[in-house]
Design a protein around this motif. Structure first.
Motif, PDB file in Angstrom:
ATOM      1  N   SER A 143      15.514   3.911  33.765  1.00 38.61           N
ATOM      2  CA  SER A 143      15.372   4.067  35.214  1.00 38.61           C
ATOM      3  C   SER A 143      16.488   4.963  35.720  1.00 38.61           C
ATOM      4  N   PHE A 144      16.178   5.687  36.781  1.00 36.70           N
ATOM      5  CA  PHE A 144      17.189   6.437  37.520  1.00 36.70           C
ATOM      6  C   PHE A 144      17.213   5.821  38.915  1.00 36.70           C
ATOM      7  N   GLY A 145      18.187   4.974  39.175  1.00 32.62           N
ATOM      8  CA  GLY A 145      18.182   4.242  40.448  1.00 32.62           C
ATOM      9  C   GLY A 145      16.920   3.392  40.527  1.00 32.62           C
ATOM     10  N   GLU A 146      16.178   3.561  41.610  1.00 33.68           N
ATOM     11  CA  GLU A 146      14.942   2.787  41.809  1.00 33.68           C
ATOM     12  C   GLU A 146      13.771   3.341  40.981  1.00 33.68           C
ATOM     13  N   GLN A 147      13.918   4.584  40.536  1.00 31.14           N
ATOM     14  CA  GLN A 147      12.805   5.260  39.865  1.00 31.14           C
ATOM     15  C   GLN A 147      12.714   4.859  38.389  1.00 31.14           C
ATOM     16  N   VAL A 148      11.643   4.164  38.027  1.00 34.97           N
ATOM     17  CA  VAL A 148      11.439   3.834  36.603  1.00 34.97           C
ATOM     18  C   VAL A 148      10.779   5.044  35.952  1.00 34.97           C
ATOM     19  N   ALA A 149      11.515   5.741  35.119  1.00 41.44           N
ATOM     20  CA  ALA A 149      10.974   6.961  34.507  1.00 41.44           C
ATOM     21  C   ALA A 149      10.175   6.631  33.249  1.00 41.44           C
ATOM     22  N   VAL A 150      10.652   5.667  32.462  1.00 47.69           N
ATOM     23  CA  VAL A 150       9.971   5.250  31.225  1.00 47.69           C
ATOM     24  C   VAL A 150       9.945   3.726  31.227  1.00 47.69           C
TER      25      VAL A 150
ATOM     26  N   GLY B  59       1.140  14.711  29.551  1.00 50.71           N
ATOM     27  CA  GLY B  59       1.169  13.857  30.733  1.00 50.71           C
ATOM     28  C   GLY B  59       1.408  14.713  31.956  1.00 50.71           C
ATOM     29  N   PRO B  60       1.030  14.226  33.143  1.00 47.68           N
ATOM     30  CA  PRO B  60       1.226  15.005  34.350  1.00 47.68           C
ATOM     31  C   PRO B  60       2.706  15.157  34.697  1.00 47.68           C
ATOM     32  N   ASN B  61       3.008  15.992  35.682  1.00 50.20           N
ATOM     33  CA  ASN B  61       4.393  16.165  36.142  1.00 50.20           C
ATOM     34  C   ASN B  61       4.978  14.807  36.487  1.00 50.20           C
ATOM     35  N   GLY B  62       6.197  14.575  36.002  1.00 52.01           N
ATOM     36  CA  GLY B  62       6.886  13.336  36.349  1.00 52.01           C
ATOM     37  C   GLY B  62       6.441  12.127  35.544  1.00 52.01           C
ATOM     38  N   ALA B  63       5.604  12.333  34.510  1.00 54.95           N
ATOM     39  CA  ALA B  63       5.097  11.197  33.725  1.00 54.95           C
ATOM     40  C   ALA B  63       6.188  10.521  32.904  1.00 54.95           C
ATOM     41  N   GLY B  64       7.234  11.275  32.585  1.00 54.70           N
ATOM     42  CA  GLY B  64       8.317  10.698  31.777  1.00 54.70           C
ATOM     43  C   GLY B  64       8.461  11.327  30.402  1.00 54.70           C
ATOM     44  N   LYS B  65       7.835  12.472  30.191  1.00 52.03           N
ATOM     45  CA  LYS B  65       7.859  13.103  28.863  1.00 52.03           C
ATOM     46  C   LYS B  65       9.274  13.554  28.484  1.00 52.03           C
ATOM     47  N   THR B  66       9.905  14.285  29.398  1.00 54.76           N
ATOM     48  CA  THR B  66      11.241  14.798  29.085  1.00 54.76           C
ATOM     49  C   THR B  66      12.226  13.653  28.908  1.00 54.76           C
ATOM     50  N   THR B  67      12.118  12.636  29.765  1.00 49.86           N
ATOM     51  CA  THR B  67      13.015  11.485  29.650  1.00 49.86           C
ATOM     52  C   THR B  67      12.806  10.817  28.289  1.00 49.86           C
ATOM     53  N   THR B  68      11.547  10.679  27.880  1.00 46.25           N
ATOM     54  CA  THR B  68      11.252  10.068  26.576  1.00 46.25           C
ATOM     55  C   THR B  68      11.831  10.902  25.441  1.00 46.25           C
TER      56      THR B  68
ATOM     57  N   PRO C 244      15.361  21.506  23.556  1.00 44.68           N
ATOM     58  CA  PRO C 244      15.228  20.698  24.769  1.00 44.68           C
ATOM     59  C   PRO C 244      14.752  21.514  25.965  1.00 44.68           C
ATOM     60  N   GLU C 245      14.357  20.790  27.004  1.00 44.92           N
ATOM     61  CA  GLU C 245      14.007  21.456  28.266  1.00 44.92           C
ATOM     62  C   GLU C 245      15.294  22.028  28.852  1.00 44.92           C
ATOM     63  N   GLY C 246      15.207  23.101  29.595  1.00 43.85           N
ATOM     64  CA  GLY C 246      16.394  23.678  30.223  1.00 43.85           C
ATOM     65  C   GLY C 246      17.460  23.980  29.188  1.00 43.85           C
TER      66      GLY C 246
ATOM     67  N   SER D 124       3.733  19.136  26.407  1.00 49.14           N
ATOM     68  CA  SER D 124       3.081  20.265  27.064  1.00 49.14           C
ATOM     69  C   SER D 124       2.139  19.766  28.143  1.00 49.14           C
ATOM     70  N   HIS D 125       1.900  20.644  29.137  1.00 48.48           N
ATOM     71  CA  HIS D 125       0.835  20.361  30.102  1.00 48.48           C
ATOM     72  C   HIS D 125      -0.436  21.091  29.708  1.00 48.48           C
ATOM     73  N   VAL D 126      -0.336  22.012  28.766  1.00 46.76           N
ATOM     74  CA  VAL D 126      -1.468  22.908  28.503  1.00 46.76           C
ATOM     75  C   VAL D 126      -2.395  22.257  27.466  1.00 46.76           C
TER      76      VAL D 126
HETATM   77  N1  ATP Z   1      18.321  12.753  36.002  1.00 45.70           N
HETATM   78  C1  ATP Z   1      17.398  12.210  36.794  1.00 45.70           C
HETATM   79  N2  ATP Z   1      17.734  11.617  37.951  1.00 45.70           N
HETATM   80  C2  ATP Z   1      16.811  11.035  38.746  1.00 45.70           C
HETATM   81  N3  ATP Z   1      15.490  10.985  38.459  1.00 45.70           N
HETATM   82  C3  ATP Z   1      15.092  11.559  37.319  1.00 45.70           C
HETATM   83  C4  ATP Z   1      16.012  12.202  36.428  1.00 45.70           C
HETATM   84  N4  ATP Z   1      15.313  12.673  35.373  1.00 45.70           N
HETATM   85  C5  ATP Z   1      14.028  12.361  35.594  1.00 45.70           C
HETATM   86  N5  ATP Z   1      13.886  11.688  36.762  1.00 45.70           N
HETATM   87  C6  ATP Z   1      12.636  11.145  37.317  1.00 45.70           C
HETATM   88  O1  ATP Z   1      11.970  10.446  36.288  1.00 45.70           O
HETATM   89  C7  ATP Z   1      10.569  10.694  36.321  1.00 45.70           C
HETATM   90  C8  ATP Z   1      10.129  11.273  34.990  1.00 45.70           C
HETATM   91  O2  ATP Z   1      10.658  12.597  34.871  1.00 45.70           O
HETATM   92  P1  ATP Z   1      10.480  13.489  33.566  1.00 45.70           P
HETATM   93  O3  ATP Z   1      11.253  14.747  33.768  1.00 45.70           O
HETATM   94  O4  ATP Z   1      10.784  12.672  32.367  1.00 45.70           O
HETATM   95  O5  ATP Z   1       8.915  13.771  33.595  1.00 45.70           O
HETATM   96  P2  ATP Z   1       8.055  14.863  32.802  1.00 45.70           P
HETATM   97  O6  ATP Z   1       6.825  14.148  32.334  1.00 45.70           O
HETATM   98  O7  ATP Z   1       8.871  15.537  31.774  1.00 45.70           O
HETATM   99  O8  ATP Z   1       7.682  15.858  33.982  1.00 45.70           O
HETATM  100  P3  ATP Z   1       7.376  17.450  33.970  1.00 45.70           P
HETATM  101  O9  ATP Z   1       6.127  17.623  33.182  1.00 45.70           O
HETATM  102  O10 ATP Z   1       7.185  17.763  35.414  1.00 45.70           O
HETATM  103  O11 ATP Z   1       8.560  18.134  33.347  1.00 45.70           O
HETATM  104  C9  ATP Z   1      10.334  11.602  37.522  1.00 45.70           C
HETATM  105  O12 ATP Z   1       9.961  10.800  38.615  1.00 45.70           O
HETATM  106  C10 ATP Z   1      11.688  12.255  37.752  1.00 45.70           C
HETATM  107  O13 ATP Z   1      11.854  12.563  39.125  1.00 45.70           O
END
Ligand code: ATP
Length: 275
Positions: free
Chosen positions: A34-41, A58-67, A104-106, A213-215
């Motif tokens: 989680s990032f604060g209130e946001q549960v990312a995974v 997964g769609p934008n914000g699904a949690g792929k990069t965090t995973t 990695p991303e970025g 990927s999104h593609v």
């Molecule tokens: N460092 C961070 N601080 C706060 N929130 C974060 C952070 N990293 C990710 N999040 C939040 O966690 C959720 C998952 O983000 P993540 O980047 O893992 O998704 P994603 O599937 O890779 O998205 P995308 O396809 O758009 O890159 C999102 O709601 C994002 O806003």
């Protein structure tokens, strides 16, 4: 609606290099972040078989990069375990890092080095002998069509060139498992084809590629195993054909798995109207 199901053990006969854990390259159990209130995974389980070309979609914000960041040891999970070829990412990091390559991303690279210097530096960090680094670097630069730019500073590379030099650095030590976050973003079709060829050759040798990927067309044409994420959870994982199920394409299966609505911008009635 395509089936949602969990992966079974990998098929018998599937290539499995260096994966003592029942042939799994990656085993994730109850992973949370989680990032604060946001549960990312939100407590995901993943079993990714060795020797496969695996897409994490997964769609934008699904949690792929965090995973992927947690799986590769770049971000500490709140809870859960990750094993790479049977080694724990957080209790046995040296063993894991010698077995994985990461794009990695970025991607942050040492930009004041030339591409060639970056590979030389990466190779020495990986403990490879200098002559071997030189040989591998020259071959990778050649295959990835970067030979002409090898003495240019990375800061002057284009987005696609940065992806390619990042990929070369991730492959230099011949890892067992390669993780790529959006590897084809910003890459032209010719370079994409080259990267694809390199990755296909690499998985044929028994190594594992995990990429996000999104593609969907790309994932469908490259991957033989897919995991679909939505809102921090895994909603399907398994062989591509099983995840696609009855749907005509992975794109259609994906849209119904992630519960996409048909909102094609109906609310934007002003757009394209009288000016
Ligand atoms: N460092 C961070 N601080 C706060 N929130 C974060 C952070 N990293 C990710 N999040 C939040 O966690 C959720 C998952 O983000 P993540 O980047 O893992 O998704 P994603 O599937 O890779 O998205 P995308 O396809 O758009 O890159 C999102 O709601 C994002 O806003």
């Amino acid at each position: 609606m395509p089936k949602t199901f969990e992966a079974g053990a990998p098929d018998e006969g599937a290539p499995a290099q260096g994966a003592p854990d029942q042939g799994y390259a990656v085993s994730v159990h109850n992973l949370w972040k989680s990032f604060g209130e946001q549960v990312a995974v939100a407590g995901i389980d993943l079993e990714l078989p060795a020797g496969r070309f695996i897409g994490l979609v997964g769609p934008n914000g699904a949690g792929k990069t965090t995973t992927l960041s947690m799986v590769t040891g770049l971000l500490r999970p709140d809870d859960g375990t990750v094993l790479i070829t049977g080694h724990d990412v957080w209790t046995d990091p040296v063993a894991v890092k010698s077995r994985i390559g990461v794009l990695p991303e970025g991607l942050r690279l040492f930009e004041r080095l030339s591409g060639r210097e970056l590979l030389a530096y990466t190779g020495r960090l990986r403990g490879l002998p200098g002559a071997e680094v030189d040989k591998r670097a020259a071959q990778l630069l050649d295959v990835l069509d970067l030979s002409a730019a090898q003495n240019k500073l990375v800061v002057d590379y284009s987005t696609g060139m940065r992806k390619k030099i990042g990929l070369a650095a991730a492959l230099l030590h011949n890892p067992e498992v390669l993780f790529l976050d959006e590897p084809f973003e910003g890459v032209d079709p010719v370079s994409a084809q080259v990267i694809r060829g390199v990755l296909e050759r690499y998985t044929r040798s028994g190594a594992t590629v995990v990429f996000s990927s999104h593609v969907m067309e790309l994932v469908e044409s490259l991957c033989d195993w897919v995991a679909v994420m939505a809102a921090g959870r895994i909603v399907a994982q398994g062989p591509l054909a099983d995840v696609r199920g009855e749907a005509s394409s992975l794109q259609d299966a994906f849209l119904s798995l992630v519960g996409a609505t048909e909102r094609g911008g109906q609310d934007l009635d002003w757009l394209g109207g009288a000016r």
